[in-house]
Motif scaffolding. Structure first.
Motif, short mmCIF file in Angstrom:
data_model
loop_
_atom_site.label_atom_id
_atom_site.label_comp_id
_atom_site.label_asym_id
_atom_site.label_seq_id
_atom_site.Cartn_x
_atom_site.Cartn_y
_atom_site.Cartn_z
N ALA A 101 0.82 -1.22 0.00
CA ALA A 101 0.00 0.00 0.00
C ALA A 101 0.86 1.27 0.00
O ALA A 101 0.48 2.28 -0.60
CB ALA A 101 -0.96 -0.01 1.19
N PHE A 102 2.01 1.21 0.68
CA PHE A 102 2.88 2.39 0.75
C PHE A 102 4.01 2.34 -0.29
O PHE A 102 4.87 3.21 -0.32
CB PHE A 102 3.47 2.54 2.16
N GLY A 103 4.03 1.29 -1.12
CA GLY A 103 5.04 1.20 -2.17
C GLY A 103 6.45 0.94 -1.67
O GLY A 103 7.42 1.36 -2.30
N THR A 104 6.58 0.25 -0.53
CA THR A 104 7.91 0.00 0.03
C THR A 104 8.40 -1.43 -0.24
O THR A 104 9.50 -1.78 0.17
CB THR A 104 7.95 0.26 1.55
N TRP A 105 7.58 -2.25 -0.89
CA TRP A 105 8.02 -3.62 -1.26
C TRP A 105 8.61 -3.48 -2.66
O TRP A 105 7.89 -3.31 -3.64
CB TRP A 105 6.83 -4.58 -1.23
N VAL A 106 9.93 -3.50 -2.75
CA VAL A 106 10.62 -3.15 -3.99
C VAL A 106 11.68 -4.18 -4.35
O VAL A 106 12.11 -4.98 -3.51
CB VAL A 106 11.29 -1.76 -3.87
N GLU A 107 12.12 -4.12 -5.61
CA GLU A 107 13.22 -4.97 -6.03
C GLU A 107 14.52 -4.33 -5.55
O GLU A 107 14.74 -3.13 -5.71
CB GLU A 107 13.23 -5.09 -7.56
N LYS A 108 15.35 -5.15 -4.91
CA LYS A 108 16.64 -4.68 -4.40
C LYS A 108 17.72 -5.56 -5.01
O LYS A 108 17.42 -6.61 -5.56
CB LYS A 108 16.67 -4.83 -2.87
N SER A 109 18.96 -5.12 -4.89
CA SER A 109 20.05 -5.98 -5.35
C SER A 109 21.23 -5.91 -4.39
O SER A 109 21.48 -4.87 -3.78
CB SER A 109 20.47 -5.61 -6.76
N MET A 110 21.89 -7.04 -4.24
CA MET A 110 23.07 -7.13 -3.41
C MET A 110 24.01 -8.16 -4.03
O MET A 110 23.57 -9.26 -4.36
CB MET A 110 22.69 -7.54 -1.98
N TYR A 111 25.25 -7.79 -4.20
CA TYR A 111 26.26 -8.68 -4.79
C TYR A 111 25.78 -9.26 -6.12
O TYR A 111 25.96 -10.44 -6.40
CB TYR A 111 26.64 -9.80 -3.82
N GLY A 112 25.14 -8.41 -6.94
CA GLY A 112 24.71 -8.85 -8.26
C GLY A 112 23.43 -9.67 -8.32
O GLY A 112 22.96 -10.02 -9.39
N LYS A 113 22.85 -9.98 -7.16
CA LYS A 113 21.60 -10.75 -7.13
C LYS A 113 20.44 -9.79 -6.84
O LYS A 113 20.56 -8.91 -6.01
CB LYS A 113 21.63 -11.80 -6.01
N THR A 114 19.32 -9.98 -7.55
CA THR A 114 18.15 -9.15 -7.26
C THR A 114 17.14 -9.98 -6.46
O THR A 114 17.06 -11.20 -6.62
CB THR A 114 17.48 -8.62 -8.55
N TYR A 115 16.43 -9.30 -5.60
CA TYR A 115 15.43 -9.93 -4.75
C TYR A 115 14.42 -8.87 -4.32
O TYR A 115 14.67 -7.68 -4.48
CB TYR A 115 16.10 -10.58 -3.51
N MET A 116 13.30 -9.31 -3.79
CA MET A 116 12.28 -8.38 -3.29
C MET A 116 12.51 -8.15 -1.80
O MET A 116 12.82 -9.10 -1.06
CB MET A 116 10.87 -8.93 -3.52
N GLY A 117 12.37 -6.90 -1.38
CA GLY A 117 12.56 -6.58 0.04
C GLY A 117 11.94 -5.24 0.37
O GLY A 117 11.42 -4.54 -0.51
N ILE A 118 12.00 -4.89 1.64
CA ILE A 118 11.42 -3.62 2.10
C ILE A 118 12.44 -2.49 1.93
O ILE A 118 13.57 -2.59 2.39
CB ILE A 118 11.00 -3.71 3.59
N GLU A 119 12.00 -1.44 1.24
CA GLU A 119 12.80 -0.22 1.14
C GLU A 119 12.67 0.52 2.47
O GLU A 119 11.56 0.69 2.98
CB GLU A 119 12.25 0.66 0.02
N ARG A 120 13.80 0.93 3.04
CA ARG A 120 13.75 1.72 4.28
C ARG A 120 13.13 3.08 3.93
O ARG A 120 13.68 3.83 3.14
CB ARG A 120 15.17 1.88 4.84
N ALA A 121 11.96 3.34 4.48
CA ALA A 121 11.23 4.57 4.15
C ALA A 121 10.42 5.01 5.37
O ALA A 121 10.04 4.19 6.20
CB ALA A 121 10.30 4.33 2.96
N THR A 122 10.17 6.31 5.46
CA THR A 122 9.39 6.87 6.56
C THR A 122 8.33 7.80 5.99
O THR A 122 8.62 8.56 5.06
CB THR A 122 10.31 7.64 7.54
N PHE A 123 7.14 7.72 6.57
CA PHE A 123 6.02 8.56 6.15
C PHE A 123 5.51 9.35 7.35
O PHE A 123 5.28 8.76 8.41
CB PHE A 123 4.89 7.70 5.59
N LEU A 124 5.35 10.66 7.17
CA LEU A 124 4.77 11.51 8.20
C LEU A 124 3.32 11.76 7.80
O LEU A 124 3.05 12.30 6.72
CB LEU A 124 5.54 12.82 8.31
N ILE A 125 2.41 11.32 8.66
CA ILE A 125 0.98 11.39 8.38
C ILE A 125 0.34 12.38 9.35
O ILE A 125 0.63 12.35 10.55
CB ILE A 125 0.36 9.98 8.50
N SER A 126 -0.51 13.25 8.82
CA SER A 126 -1.14 14.31 9.63
C SER A 126 -2.19 13.72 10.57
O SER A 126 -2.65 12.59 10.39
CB SER A 126 -1.80 15.33 8.71
#
Length: 156
Positions: A101-126
């Motif tokens: 819902a917040f678009g933080t499940w993203v494709e990441k890569s480490m040592y040439g391998k790609t995988y799905m993971g959580i992007e470190r992100a912060t949201f300030l909600i009123s």
């Protein structure tokens, strides 16, 4: 789906550490700092959780609450909180619906391998549930201070 500043935050109710539940409505009337992190008890995630815990009184003074989100189980969250004496609730998003819902499940890569993971992100909600600010691809050092400064700027 990407979330944008000014959007209504997605509605949710999910399990938290200690056998509780948290929903967007629980933050009504307060600013909500919803931060997404990859995994409990890893170096950067631990530093971030400890810094948010250390600043919980300062955040409270700004009428704000902070809640962490990862795909770890409630049981892992309980261990993580106990190990580091964390003072913030942690949401277990095992199914990944909140990350999606917040678009933080993203494709990441480490040592040439790609995988799905959580992007470190912060949201300030009123207090009325609108997304006021977001930080994507967060670097932990200085991040909690940036969030506090943003909150303080809203008051001036």
């Amino acid at each position: 789906m990407m979330i944008s500043i000014g959007d209504n935050a997605p509605q949710f109710t999910l399990s938290t550490n200690g056998g509780g539940q948290f929903s967007l409505a629980d933050a009504a009337g307060k600013y909500l700092i919803l931060y997404f992190y990859p995994k409990d008890d890893t170096p950067s995630c631990t530093k971030e959780a400890i810094r948010f815990s250390e600043e919980s009184a300062a955040l409270d003074a700004q009428n704000a609450m902070v809640v962490g989100v990862s795909r770890d189980t409630v049981k892992k969250h309980d261990k993580f909180i106990g190990k580091y004496d964390l003072r913030i609730p942690l949401i277990s998003d095992e199914e990944g619906s909140l990350c999606e819902a917040f678009g933080t499940w993203v494709e990441k890569s480490m040592y040439g391998k790609t995988y799905m993971g959580i992007e470190r992100a912060t949201f300030l909600i009123s207090p009325d549930g609108k997304v006021l600010h977001m930080w994507r691809k967060v670097k932990v050092p200085g991040h909690v201070e940036e969030v506090l400064a943003q909150l303080q700027s809203l008051k001036s």
